[in-house]
Design a protein around this motif. Structure first.
Motif, mmCIF file in Angstrom:
data_model
loop_
_atom_site.group_PDB
_atom_site.id
_atom_site.type_symbol
_atom_site.label_atom_id
_atom_site.label_comp_id
_atom_site.label_asym_id
_atom_site.label_seq_id
_atom_site.Cartn_x
_atom_site.Cartn_y
_atom_site.Cartn_z
ATOM 1 N N SER A 1 -1.074 3.620 7.015
ATOM 2 C CA SER A 1 -0.852 2.426 7.843
ATOM 3 C C SER A 1 -2.167 1.882 8.392
ATOM 4 C CB SER A 1 0.103 2.774 8.997
ATOM 5 O OG SER A 1 0.256 1.675 9.869
ATOM 6 N N ASP A 2 -3.061 2.775 8.810
ATOM 7 C CA ASP A 2 -4.347 2.330 9.368
ATOM 8 C C ASP A 2 -5.222 1.658 8.313
ATOM 9 O OD1 ASP A 2 -3.555 3.326 11.807
ATOM 10 O OD2 ASP A 2 -4.569 5.264 11.523
ATOM 11 N N TRP B 1 -2.216 -5.283 7.731
ATOM 12 C CA TRP B 1 -0.845 -5.710 7.977
ATOM 13 C C TRP B 1 -0.752 -7.204 8.237
ATOM 14 C CZ3 TRP B 1 2.651 -2.856 6.138
ATOM 15 C CH2 TRP B 1 2.577 -1.466 6.199
ATOM 16 N N ARG C 1 3.532 -2.433 11.279
ATOM 17 C CA ARG C 1 2.554 -1.432 11.728
ATOM 18 C C ARG C 1 3.238 -0.328 12.530
ATOM 19 N NH1 ARG C 1 -0.348 -4.676 14.060
ATOM 20 N NH2 ARG C 1 -1.805 -5.147 12.369
ATOM 21 N N GLY D 1 3.469 3.242 10.848
ATOM 22 C CA GLY D 1 2.470 4.072 11.511
ATOM 23 C C GLY D 1 3.008 4.929 12.632
ATOM 24 N N SER E 1 3.121 -6.620 13.490
ATOM 25 C CA SER E 1 3.300 -5.599 14.527
ATOM 26 C C SER E 1 4.490 -4.706 14.222
ATOM 27 C CB SER E 1 3.477 -6.275 15.893
ATOM 28 O OG SER E 1 2.355 -7.074 16.220
#
Length: 382
Positions: free
Chosen positions: A269-270, A274, A93, A97, A90
């Motif tokens: 990032s997508d 992760w 990400r 992102g 998290s």
């Protein structure tokens, strides 16, 4: 009579005097007095600060922090639910992102953003970059096969040879030639030749492509492009051109990062897993000798930070901790909850000799007073 009886005794509804004993009868008040005495004379804020300083010595704090870090590292290794990996995923990400794109857009507005880094890359990589023989050959083949195949060249010829273009070429050729070329240009002209060439390219596509391919081979275009690529280098350009190109490159990169850098990072990032990346990182950190070796250094630095913090704010911390701990109320509750028998045993264990001395002294005084009263009675009777 100080301790017993433990409970009040009654005759009917009347309580027998001196029951219970003195201490059980006043146990609640005794608890309050004990608490006030301890908090007022023994556990003063200054004493609690001294106690905290002894407990929180740097070596003790360092050892405690090191133990906590080692325990946390061991816990991470055997974390079957991958809680740490999920938390790290998290964080990564959000960092790549969300946070990093916003920061990148903000920094890209500065004129000097990445100026030194881009200039260094330009000078050390782009400026000195030059294709070798194999690279030039492959790039030349790619240009002729993909970028400029015969059909593309044929289409370019057709698009170029419009009626207006043919007329312009013909008129220019007639006006600017002289001698034999003037005679040819004015007698025959180029209009008819160029028109027939365009018609041939449109009507005979396959034949035109074959002719273009043969012409490319006959003119050895591949080797010409290869030699051009081998000679291509920014070092051959004038210094002013190189400086302008470096400035243009820097501005282009900065503009791209400002307008599209955020979307690029978000898309990157997508597209990344992760959770898997975080699990790999956690596993690597758990077995990394560098991490294990750095735990002592980290614990020492944290202990020093805590020491500096305590030196500055220990008095405030103790003042805040005392009401939270409610030591006085703990003493009161503990004394009140102690049974009279246990309280008697505790007090006797502390001042057993002193109480025995009081009892013995009372007996002696009573015996002496009894003798005196007996003597007075005898004298007064005689």
């Amino acid at each position: 009579m100080l301790f017993r009886p433990y409970r009040a005794l009654y005759i009917g509804n009347k309580r027998i005097p001196f029951t219970p004993g003195l201490i059980p009868r006043n146990q609640e008040r005794l608890a309050k007095n004990i608490s006030d005495t301890i908090m007022g004379s023994l556990l003063t804020p200054q004493e609690l600060q001294n106690l905290a300083r002894r407990l929180l010595q740097t070596d003790r704090v360092e050892g405690a922090i090191l133990w906590l870090l080692q325990s946390a590292l061991e816990q991470i290794k055997f974390d079957k639910d991958q809680k740490s990996a999920k938390i790290l995923a998290s964080i990564l990400r959000d960092l790549l992102g969300e946070s990093l794109p916003r920061l990148l857009k903000t920094l890209a507005r500065r004129e000097d953003f990445l100026e030194t880094q881009i200039n260094q890359i330009f000078d050390q990589v782009l400026l000195e970059f030059q294709l070798n023989d194999e690279q030039a050959k492959r790039l030349a083949d790619w240009l002729l096969q993909v970028v400029l195949p015969p059909d593309t060249i044929r289409s370019a010829i057709v698009d170029f040879l419009t009626d207006r273009t043919i007329q312009t070429i013909d008129e220019s050729f007639r006006e600017k030639t002289s001698g034999t070329y003037w005679v040819v240009a004015n007698l025959f002209g180029l209009r008819n030749t160029l028109t027939r060439l365009r018609t041939f390219c449109l009507d005979e596509k396959d034949a035109t492509n074959i002719r273009i391919r043969e012409l490319t081979q006959d003119l050895n275009v591949n080797n010409r492009i290869k030699r051009f690529l081998l000679d291509l280098s920014l070092q051959n350009l004038p210094i002013a051109t190189v400086r302008q190109l470096r400035k243009t490159t820097r501005e282009s990169v900065r503009h791209y990062l400002q307008t599209s850098g955020g979307e690029l990072l978000q898309g990157l990032s997508d597209s990344m897993d992760w959770d898997n990346i975080a699990a790999v990182l956690i596993t690597r950190l758990g077995t990394s000798p560098v991490v294990s070796a750095s735990l002592e250094t980290v614990s020492k630095e944290l202990a020093l930070v805590l020491e500096r913090y305590l030196e500055r704010d220990l008095e405030k911390i103790v003042a805040q901790v005392i009401p939270i701990l409610s030591i006085d109320q703990v003493i009161v509750d503990r004394v009140k909850s102690t049974s009279p028998a246990d309280l008697e045993a505790a007090i006797e264990g502390i001042v057993k000799n002193e109480l025995q001395a009081i009892v013995s002294l009372g007996g002696i005084l009573g015996f002496v007073v009894g003798l005196l009263q007996t003597a007075l009675l005898l004298f007064s009777g005689s």
